[in-house]
Design a protein around this motif. Structure first.
Motif, PDB file in Angstrom:
ATOM      1  N   THR A  37       0.836  -1.202   0.000  1.00 25.62           N
ATOM      2  CA  THR A  37       0.000   0.000   0.000  1.00 25.62           C
ATOM      3  C   THR A  37       0.871   1.253   0.000  1.00 25.62           C
ATOM      4  OG1 THR A  37      -1.810  -1.140   1.139  1.00 25.62           O
ATOM      5  CG2 THR A  37      -1.790   1.266   1.237  1.00 25.62           C
ATOM      6  N   ALA A  38       1.893   1.261   0.855  1.00 24.41           N
ATOM      7  CA  ALA A  38       2.794   2.418   0.903  1.00 24.41           C
ATOM      8  C   ALA A  38       3.576   2.560  -0.403  1.00 24.41           C
ATOM      9  CB  ALA A  38       3.756   2.283   2.081  1.00 24.41           C
ATOM     10  N   LEU A  39       4.056   1.446  -0.953  1.00 17.55           N
ATOM     11  CA  LEU A  39       4.842   1.498  -2.191  1.00 17.55           C
ATOM     12  C   LEU A  39       4.010   1.999  -3.364  1.00 17.55           C
ATOM     13  CD1 LEU A  39       7.398   0.824  -3.859  1.00 17.55           C
ATOM     14  CD2 LEU A  39       6.508  -1.502  -4.087  1.00 17.55           C
ATOM     15  N   LEU A  40       2.825   1.434  -3.540  1.00 14.90           N
ATOM     16  CA  LEU A  40       1.998   1.822  -4.677  1.00 14.90           C
ATOM     17  C   LEU A  40       1.450   3.237  -4.520  1.00 14.90           C
ATOM     18  CD1 LEU A  40       0.088  -1.524  -5.317  1.00 14.90           C
ATOM     19  CD2 LEU A  40       2.033  -0.599  -6.568  1.00 14.90           C
ATOM     20  N   TRP A  41       1.165   3.637  -3.291  1.00 13.52           N
ATOM     21  CA  TRP A  41       0.718   5.015  -3.073  1.00 13.52           C
ATOM     22  C   TRP A  41       1.821   5.995  -3.455  1.00 13.52           C
ATOM     23  CZ3 TRP A  41       2.420   8.887   0.347  1.00 13.52           C
ATOM     24  CH2 TRP A  41       1.590  10.007   0.448  1.00 13.52           C
ATOM     25  N   ARG A  42       3.068   5.661  -3.082  1.00 13.79           N
ATOM     26  CA  ARG A  42       4.189   6.527  -3.430  1.00 13.79           C
ATOM     27  C   ARG A  42       4.419   6.544  -4.942  1.00 13.79           C
ATOM     28  NH1 ARG A  42       7.402   4.323  -0.328  1.00 13.79           N
ATOM     29  NH2 ARG A  42       8.578   2.997  -1.766  1.00 13.79           N
ATOM     30  N   CYS A  43       4.329   5.381  -5.578  1.00 13.57           N
ATOM     31  CA  CYS A  43       4.539   5.323  -7.028  1.00 13.57           C
ATOM     32  C   CYS A  43       3.411   6.022  -7.782  1.00 13.57           C
ATOM     33  CB  CYS A  43       4.642   3.862  -7.474  1.00 13.57           C
ATOM     34  SG  CYS A  43       6.174   3.036  -7.001  1.00 13.57           S
ATOM     35  N   ALA A  44       2.189   5.947  -7.269  1.00  7.06           N
ATOM     36  CA  ALA A  44       1.067   6.608  -7.935  1.00  7.06           C
ATOM     37  C   ALA A  44       1.262   8.117  -7.978  1.00  7.06           C
ATOM     38  CB  ALA A  44      -0.239   6.264  -7.233  1.00  7.06           C
ATOM     39  N   ARG A  45       2.007   8.653  -7.028  1.00  7.68           N
ATOM     40  CA  ARG A  45       2.282  10.091  -7.032  1.00  7.68           C
ATOM     41  C   ARG A  45       3.558  10.424  -7.808  1.00  7.68           C
ATOM     42  NH1 ARG A  45       2.084  12.541  -1.157  1.00  7.68           N
ATOM     43  NH2 ARG A  45       2.227  14.420  -2.453  1.00  7.68           N
ATOM     44  N   SER A  46       4.588   9.593  -7.683  1.00  5.51           N
ATOM     45  CA  SER A  46       5.893   9.941  -8.249  1.00  5.51           C
ATOM     46  C   SER A  46       6.020   9.599  -9.728  1.00  5.51           C
ATOM     47  CB  SER A  46       7.010   9.241  -7.460  1.00  5.51           C
ATOM     48  OG  SER A  46       6.882   7.828  -7.558  1.00  5.51           O
ATOM     49  N   VAL A  47       5.374   8.524 -10.175  1.00  7.27           N
ATOM     50  CA  VAL A  47       5.529   8.124 -11.578  1.00  7.27           C
ATOM     51  C   VAL A  47       4.986   9.184 -12.531  1.00  7.27           C
ATOM     52  CG1 VAL A  47       4.735   6.471 -13.308  1.00  7.27           C
ATOM     53  CG2 VAL A  47       5.698   5.647 -11.160  1.00  7.27           C
ATOM     54  N   PRO A  48       3.756   9.672 -12.377  1.00  8.60           N
ATOM     55  CA  PRO A  48       3.313  10.745 -13.293  1.00  8.60           C
ATOM     56  C   PRO A  48       4.165  12.005 -13.183  1.00  8.60           C
ATOM     57  CG  PRO A  48       1.447   9.780 -12.126  1.00  8.60           C
ATOM     58  CD  PRO A  48       2.675   9.277 -11.460  1.00  8.60           C
ATOM     59  N   ARG A  49       4.628  12.299 -11.968  1.00 13.18           N
ATOM     60  CA  ARG A  49       5.471  13.480 -11.794  1.00 13.18           C
ATOM     61  C   ARG A  49       6.800  13.313 -12.519  1.00 13.18           C
ATOM     62  NH1 ARG A  49       4.897  13.986  -6.547  1.00 13.18           N
ATOM     63  NH2 ARG A  49       6.743  12.795  -5.999  1.00 13.18           N
ATOM     64  N   ALA A  50       7.371  12.119 -12.471  1.00 13.64           N
ATOM     65  CA  ALA A  50       8.642  11.873 -13.153  1.00 13.64           C
ATOM     66  C   ALA A  50       8.482  11.925 -14.674  1.00 13.64           C
ATOM     67  CB  ALA A  50       9.209  10.528 -12.727  1.00 13.64           C
ATOM     68  N   ILE A  51       7.389  11.362 -15.171  1.00 20.29           N
ATOM     69  CA  ILE A  51       7.157  11.398 -16.621  1.00 20.29           C
ATOM     70  C   ILE A  51       6.975  12.830 -17.097  1.00 20.29           C
ATOM     71  CG2 ILE A  51       5.559  10.691 -18.432  1.00 20.29           C
ATOM     72  CD1 ILE A  51       5.032   8.135 -16.843  1.00 20.29           C
ATOM     73  N   ALA A  52       6.202  13.611 -16.330  1.00 24.74           N
ATOM     74  CA  ALA A  52       6.006  15.014 -16.702  1.00 24.74           C
ATOM     75  C   ALA A  52       7.317  15.787 -16.638  1.00 24.74           C
ATOM     76  CB  ALA A  52       4.959  15.650 -15.787  1.00 24.74           C
ATOM     77  N   ALA A  53       8.155  15.504 -15.617  1.00 25.43           N
ATOM     78  CA  ALA A  53       9.433  16.196 -15.498  1.00 25.43           C
ATOM     79  C   ALA A  53      10.369  15.829 -16.641  1.00 25.43           C
ATOM     80  CB  ALA A  53      10.086  15.859 -14.160  1.00 25.43           C
TER      81      ALA A  53
END
Length: 217
Positions: A37-53
């Protein structure tokens, strides 16, 4: 005369083993639930941010660093870093650059997907086997209780309901272990698949970027 105590001891030991197995399955599944839950919650926020960056970077050289900063050690950053490494043609002459790009991006994507889906097999296994483990404990407990009751001189409802009722707790315990594991498997699997789709789209865009060339840094 001496068989009844031995049988009771064996029954108690087996019931304790079943209870210990259910406890271990419950602890393992809850550990995976909290961790994923913690891993996927973190990835759900960071993955779109990384792609946009990555796509907002002023140059291809800075794009990989921007993705790493937005998603440090995440799957999107790993794909961006692999893209940076693939910009320099390497390998033997018989390996086409397009094949190398496709292979390397696929490997990075598979590694990220394995990380996102890690632990799901354990949840599925617990969800499918815990009810049967509890049912086995109930069946064995009823068999053991009936064998003990048959040796009594006087049998009443209280002497039957007590031991049989105690063994039914094992079935309830098996369900209590299985239901959270099944619900978590479905919920976490859905979130992991959504992240897989984002990463697959990012990998495809990176493949097109490397195949099309374009201006460098």
């Amino acid at each position: 005369m001496h068989m009844a105590p031995i049988s009771a001891l064996q029954g108690d030991a087996l019931m304790q083993a079943v209870a210990a197995a259910l406890l271990a399955m419950s602890m393992a599944s809850w550990f995976v639930i909290f961790w994923k839950t913690a891993l996927l919650w973190r990835c759900a926020r960071s993955v779109p941010r990384a792609i946009a960056a990555f796509w907002a970077a002023p140059s291809r050289e800075q794009a990989s660093a921007a993705a790493r900063q937005a998603d440090p050690e995440g799957p999107a950053a790993a794909l961006a870093e692999r893209c940076r490494q693939l910009e320099q043609p390497e390998g033997h002459a018989w390996q086409a650059q397009a094949d190398r790009v496709r292979r390397e991006l696929r490997d990075a994507l598979d590694a990220g997907s394995r990380r996102l889906h890690a632990g799901h097999v354990l949840l599925a296994s617990v969800g499918s086997t815990a009810p049967f483990v509890g049912l086995f404990g109930t069946v064995w407990g009823i068999y053991h209780a009936l064998g003990t009751i048959s040796a009594l001189q006087q049998v009443g409802v209280d002497k039957i309901a007590g031991p049989v009722g105690d063994t039914l707790v094992m079935t309830a315990a098996g369900l209590a272990v299985a239901i959270p594991a099944v619900l978590a498997y479905n919920a976490l699997g859905k979130r992991a698949r959504a992240l897989d789709a984002q990463l697959e789209g990012f990998a495809l865009d990176l493949q097109h970027l490397l195949a099309g060339g374009g201006p460098g840094a």
